[in-house]
Design an enzyme around this catalytic site. Structure first.
Site, PDB file in Angstrom:
ATOM      1  N   HIS A 542      45.056  41.643  45.951  1.00  0.00           N
ATOM      2  CA  HIS A 542      46.129  41.049  45.152  1.00  0.00           C
ATOM      3  C   HIS A 542      47.023  40.140  45.993  1.00  0.00           C
ATOM      4  O   HIS A 542      47.012  38.922  45.835  1.00  0.00           O
ATOM      5  CB  HIS A 542      46.956  42.156  44.490  1.00  0.00           C
ATOM      6  CG  HIS A 542      48.058  41.645  43.628  1.00  0.00           C
ATOM      7  ND1 HIS A 542      49.199  42.362  43.367  1.00  0.00           N
ATOM      8  CD2 HIS A 542      48.215  40.467  42.966  1.00  0.00           C
ATOM      9  CE1 HIS A 542      50.001  41.659  42.580  1.00  0.00           C
ATOM     10  NE2 HIS A 542      49.431  40.511  42.324  1.00  0.00           N
ATOM     11  N   HIS A 547      48.180  35.590  46.054  1.00  0.00           N
ATOM     12  CA  HIS A 547      49.538  35.090  46.310  1.00  0.00           C
ATOM     13  C   HIS A 547      49.644  34.296  47.609  1.00  0.00           C
ATOM     14  O   HIS A 547      50.083  33.143  47.619  1.00  0.00           O
ATOM     15  CB  HIS A 547      50.523  36.267  46.354  1.00  0.00           C
ATOM     16  CG  HIS A 547      50.880  36.820  45.029  1.00  0.00           C
ATOM     17  ND1 HIS A 547      52.045  36.512  44.372  1.00  0.00           N
ATOM     18  CD2 HIS A 547      50.215  37.680  44.209  1.00  0.00           C
ATOM     19  CE1 HIS A 547      52.093  37.147  43.218  1.00  0.00           C
ATOM     20  NE2 HIS A 547      50.996  37.864  43.089  1.00  0.00           N
ATOM     21  N   HIS A 733      43.495  36.134  40.015  1.00  0.00           N
ATOM     22  CA  HIS A 733      44.788  36.820  40.008  1.00  0.00           C
ATOM     23  C   HIS A 733      44.960  37.660  38.747  1.00  0.00           C
ATOM     24  O   HIS A 733      45.447  38.791  38.806  1.00  0.00           O
ATOM     25  CB  HIS A 733      45.940  35.820  40.124  1.00  0.00           C
ATOM     26  CG  HIS A 733      47.279  36.476  40.078  1.00  0.00           C
ATOM     27  ND1 HIS A 733      48.078  36.459  38.948  1.00  0.00           N
ATOM     28  CD2 HIS A 733      47.958  37.205  41.005  1.00  0.00           C
ATOM     29  CE1 HIS A 733      49.186  37.136  39.184  1.00  0.00           C
ATOM     30  NE2 HIS A 733      49.134  37.600  40.424  1.00  0.00           N
ATOM     31  N   ASN A 737      45.671  41.698  38.802  1.00  0.00           N
ATOM     32  CA  ASN A 737      47.100  41.964  38.611  1.00  0.00           C
ATOM     33  C   ASN A 737      47.437  42.628  37.285  1.00  0.00           C
ATOM     34  O   ASN A 737      48.110  43.652  37.249  1.00  0.00           O
ATOM     35  CB  ASN A 737      47.905  40.668  38.735  1.00  0.00           C
ATOM     36  CG  ASN A 737      49.393  40.912  38.547  1.00  0.00           C
ATOM     37  OD1 ASN A 737      50.054  41.496  39.406  1.00  0.00           O
ATOM     38  ND2 ASN A 737      49.927  40.503  37.411  1.00  0.00           N
ATOM     39  N   ILE A 886      53.469  35.939  38.795  1.00  0.00           N
ATOM     40  CA  ILE A 886      54.170  37.221  38.841  1.00  0.00           C
ATOM     41  C   ILE A 886      53.483  38.111  39.852  1.00  0.00           C
ATOM     42  O   ILE A 886      52.297  37.911  40.139  1.00  0.00           O
ATOM     43  CB  ILE A 886      54.212  37.905  37.454  1.00  0.00           C
ATOM     44  CG1 ILE A 886      55.132  39.120  37.452  1.00  0.00           C
ATOM     45  CG2 ILE A 886      52.810  38.303  37.034  1.00  0.00           C
ATOM     46  CD1 ILE A 886      56.580  38.832  37.689  1.00  0.00           C
TER      47      ILE A 886
END
Length: 886
Positions: A542, A547, A733, A737, A886
């Site tokens: 993740h 990110h 993602h 997530n 997010i």
């Protein structure tokens, strides 16, 4: 005084409007030399703040003649140029937004429309850009500008989506371009200087602390996670810029170094959300409101002393699974008397009201996670334990076992013998009559291997309150397409030193019909494997692999690709909110003693460990087909869809993912081919080459010498690279997530910490495991306080914002004026809707047992949600947002 000034402003506005041909439509051309248009913006006083001061002072500025001015810039007629300087497009007459004073803005709607009337003499030629100055006291968010009956164009549309601060904040003019894409070589010559200036402005000077009005995109190491001035226990190593701890770069803020360590950047106060990122990268007011509303529970660091006291004095541990279920069915009862009074004294009432649920007396009551909605105990089955490796929140780590027993890649000179101790006799009785060689040859043995990644940190991790293992989990593919766990190997560093290797123990499922202590030990072995997988998922699958690795692409794109560049227009939607959410993560989640360190088993070594694992990151392996082949989950086969044959046909992440990957690739291919007719066009594109060079040498600078980087010399390399970027930022993602709360919101299913080792026969812990296995299980995994923190965090991370923009959508329909690009994008959206239908059909197919599983959860994490125009927010468990938002 203020009231009289505002009344005067209103009178002035009314006088100014007289004789302005009000009876004509807004966009009529007056006399052939006047271009009428509409400007859509959001005033500061409605962007999440009721800023009365901004509203009043801006009106006073209008009275004083300090409004918002605009000038058209010619694309065909030059201004006189000084010797040696490039010619620039000629500027038109200055015009001002009309009716600022009398235009009120609804706090709910936010947007306001203003008229503009620009004089444009035919001798100026064809307009190609707009210069805007804000002479007000406060900033505003400029969304779009539409000009009608523009000579040489007809309608001219500017998609701005940018904050415009007062002119004195800038050392340059704000320039906006129409929504036409140009390669550098095709840009009108007189617009070239403006295009180049914009990029220079966005790069900044590379020095000084950046302020909210700065529009600078620049790079820095991860050197602000620690707080060494608070003490050595809060110090953390700098990530990036070294062979020991390589890392992708983050956005620079330029804050002062700490007093203790000049290489570490000072941090803001813990609860400050005012972290510098370029203002245009900040959350919109809807997203920010959603984030604050749900983020209150993840910021329970405010409550830690009170929560800890509350837990110590009452429950302390989850004694039964019913205690855990109370988090969802009843919450924690607010205590009466002095404790409640103290909580109310320490916690702002507005915050406390957010935490208290509708029953008025319980707080921290969470939504029921999907994994236990239909069946409270199905998560404990071996089938569900294995299924989640294919369709859970971390379906990207399982690999096909091609060598038995598996061999470690750790250096034996340093770590001794780390090879697996698993032997055929351990698993023979569960092999359905197959030998190990037969199972390997028929592609039916699989492994979830977290041994090497964790072993090198395990000694340090276990020196803290954590007591855990490095795990290998072995699985067999069944005839019905499901996976059956065969064995779990738990390993610890050798007590006499790393060079002696490790101590390994193999655990296998109890025999048919056996319960009691064998079943309890097996449940604990699965918990240790799940703990490894939870930590690896959060830190690597993740955080690192979506990110962190995407942020350099965001920065480089703004620094090197003009907003006019077609690749900027292609990628920009996939960067929305990424820098902002990453900055918030560094501030409150992944920092020293932050929520992540408190809730995952590597603790203070979490980010350091992710840097070591980044050493093996390969950009080209992030392509889904390459990833599946590398893990042995697929083989190349031109006769199969997407050119791959999956070795587990019912692998929901891969099946849905390959369809999404193919749709993205087709869209990117069609789009890029509109602008690049040949490989030569890619090679001579100066902005594109600078972009790719900076990405490799700076953004991912610790990887710059790797031979696997595409050279960016061909159209295929461009298409493949852009497809990977979009895939990682959107679908990958989403897959790792948005299922977090569904699966890990119930911590026993995905525990994040273990507090004691496997009990040995003859000990009190073993006796407890025999007499009260549930209590022993709960005392081993994540404690109550950590559970509250962890579940609070993943509830926020798993929620879709109500203003989410999903794959196949664009929040600005006029994002480009190129009809062929719009048509290709429409086909992309239609393809995604077809994929949605296929996912729905597969989830109803009872033969595909991995799509729903014993817990009754259909796999929807790669459901595009393109057809849902309502933009449903919350814990939907479906939808692929365009970006890591997010």
């Amino acid at each position: 005084m203020v009231r009289r000034l505002m009344e005067a402003c209103c009178l002035k506005d009314k006088d100014k409007d007289k004789g302005d041909d009000d009876e004509k439509p807004d966009y009529m051309v007056s006399g052939g030399n006047r271009i009428r248009g509409k400007v859509v913006l959001m005033k500061k006083n409605v962007l999440g703040f009721n800023d009365l001061k901004a509203s009043v002072v801006d009106r006073i500025h209008e009275l004083l003649g300090k409004g918002v001015s605009m000038q058209l810039i010619s694309a065909t007629h030059p201004e006189p140029a000084a010797n040696g300087l490039k010619s620039r497009g000629k500027l038109g007459e200055v015009a001002y937004l009309e009716k600022w004073v009398t235009t009120t803005t609804s706090l709910s709607a936010g947007e306001a429309s203003f008229s503009i009337s620009l004089d444009w003499d035919e001798s100026h030629g064809v307009p190609g850009a707009l210069l805007i100055r804000n002479h007000h006291h406060s900033q505003f968010y400029l969304k779009t500008i539409t000009l009608e009956d523009v000579p040489g164009h007809g309608q001219l549309h500017f998609v701005c989506n940018s904050w415009v601060y007062p002119a004195h904040r800038y050392k340059y003019n704000r320039i906006f371009f129409p929504n036409k894409a140009y390669l550098p070589s095709e840009t009108p010559e007189l617009l070239h200087p403006y295009r180049e200036d914009e990029l220079v402005n966005l790069r900044g000077s590379g020095s000084g602390e950046l302020k909210e009005w700065d529009r600078v995109y620049d790079y820095a190491y991860y050197n602000e996670l620690g707080s060494p001035d608070k003490g050595p226990e809060y110090a953390r190593p700098v990530l990036g810029g070294s062979n020991e701890y390589p890392y992708p770069r983050r956005g620079r803020t330029g804050r002062e170094p700490t007093k203790t360590d000049p290489n570490s950047e000072s941090r803001l106060p813990l609860l400050s959300l005012d972290i510098y990122v370029p203002k245009d990268e900040r959350f919109g007011h809807v997203k920010f409101s959603d984030f604050l509303a749900y983020g209150l529970k993840s910021l329970v660091q405010i409550l830690l002393p009170e929560l800890k006291s509350l837990c110590d004095k009452t429950i302390n541990e989850f004694d039964t699974f019913e205690d855990v279920l109370n988090l969802y069915e009843g919450g924690i009862k607010l205590p009466n008397g002095p404790t409640l009074k103290k909580i109310r004294e320490c916690i702002p009432w507005e915050l406390l009201k957010e935490l208290i649920r509708s029953d008025g007396e319980r707080f921290l009551k969470f939504p029921m996670p999907d994994v236990i909605k239909k069946d409270r105990s199905a998560w404990r089955t071996d089938e569900e334990f294995a299924r989640e490796m294919l369709a859970g929140v971390n379906p990207v780590n399982i690999t096909r076992l091609q060598e038995f027993p598996p061999v470690s890649k750790l250096d034996p000179k340093v770590y001794g013998n780390q090879n697996s101790s698993i032997r055929e006799e351990h698993i023979a009785s569960n092999m359905n009559g197959l030998t190990v060689n037969e199972a390997i040859e028929s592609n039916r043995l699989f492994i979830l291997d977290h041994h090497d990644a964790l072993m090198i940190y395990l000694r340090r991790i276990n020196s803290t309150h954590t007591k855990t293992y490095a795990t290998r989990t072995f699985l067999l593919l069944q005839e019905d397409g499901t996976l059956k766990p065969l064995a779990i190997e738990l390993s610890l560093p050798h007590p006499q030193g790393d060079h002696h290797g490790c101590v390994r123990t193999v655990f296998t499922p109890p025999g048919q019909g056996k319960k009691g202590i064998e079943e309890s030990v097996w449940q604990l072995a699965k918990a240790y494997a799940a703990i490894n997988d939870s930590g690896y998922h959060q830190l690597i699958s993740h955080w690192l692999n979506t990110h962190a690795v995407i942020e350099p692409f965001v920065i480089a794109t703004h620094r090197q690709l003009s907003v006019l560049h077609p690749i900027h227009k292609l990628l920009h939607p996939h960067f929305r909110d990424t820098m902002n959410i990453n900055a918030l993560a560094r501030q409150i989640l992944i920092n020293a003693d932050g929520v992540l360190e408190k809730t995952v088993f590597p603790g203070r070594f979490s980010m350091e460990m992710s840097a070591v694992i980044y050493k093996s990151w390969v950009f080209t392996d992030q392509a889904l087909p390459a990833d599946l082949c590398k893990r042995g989950m697929a083989v190349l086969d031109k006769t199969c869809p997407h050119g791959l044959r999956l070795l587990i046909e019912d692998y929901p992440f891969a099946v849905d993912g390959l369809e999404i990957w193919s749709a993205i690739q087709t869209w990117v291919d069609e789009y890029c081919c509109l602008y690049y007719e040949s490989d030569d066009a890619v090679q001579v594109d100066s902005e594109l080459q600078d972009w790719w060079t900076e990405l490799r040498n700076v953004g991912h600078g610790d990887k710059k010498k790797e031979p696997w980087w595409p050279k960016m010399q061909t159209r295929n390399e461009l298409i493949e690279s852009c497809t990977i970027i979009i895939w990682v930022a959107s679908a990958l993602h989403a897959a790792v997530n948005f299922g977090q709360y569904s699966y890990a919101g119930y911590l026993p299913n995905r525990p994040t910490v273990s507090r004691r080792f496997m009990p040995e026969a003859g000990t009190a812990e073993y006796a407890e495991l025999e007499s009260n296995p549930d209590a022993a299980f709960l005392k081993t995994i994540t404690a109550q306080l950590q559970t509250l923190l962890g579940v609070s965090l993943i509830e926020v991370l798993s929620r879709h914002s109500t203003d989410e923009v999903y794959l196949g959508q664009n929040d600005t329909p006029e994002w480009t004026s190129d009809a062929e690009a719009l048509a290709a994008f429409a086909r992309f959206g239609e393809k995604l809707m077809d994929i949605e239908k296929g996912i729905n059909e597969r989830n109803k197919d009872m033969r595909l047992k991995n799509r729903v599983g014993p817990v009754g959860m259909p796999y929807t994490l790669l459901y595009p949600n393109t057809s849902d125009k309502s933009r449903e927010g919350g814990l939907t468990g479906k939808g692929i947002p365009n970006s890591v938002s997010i």
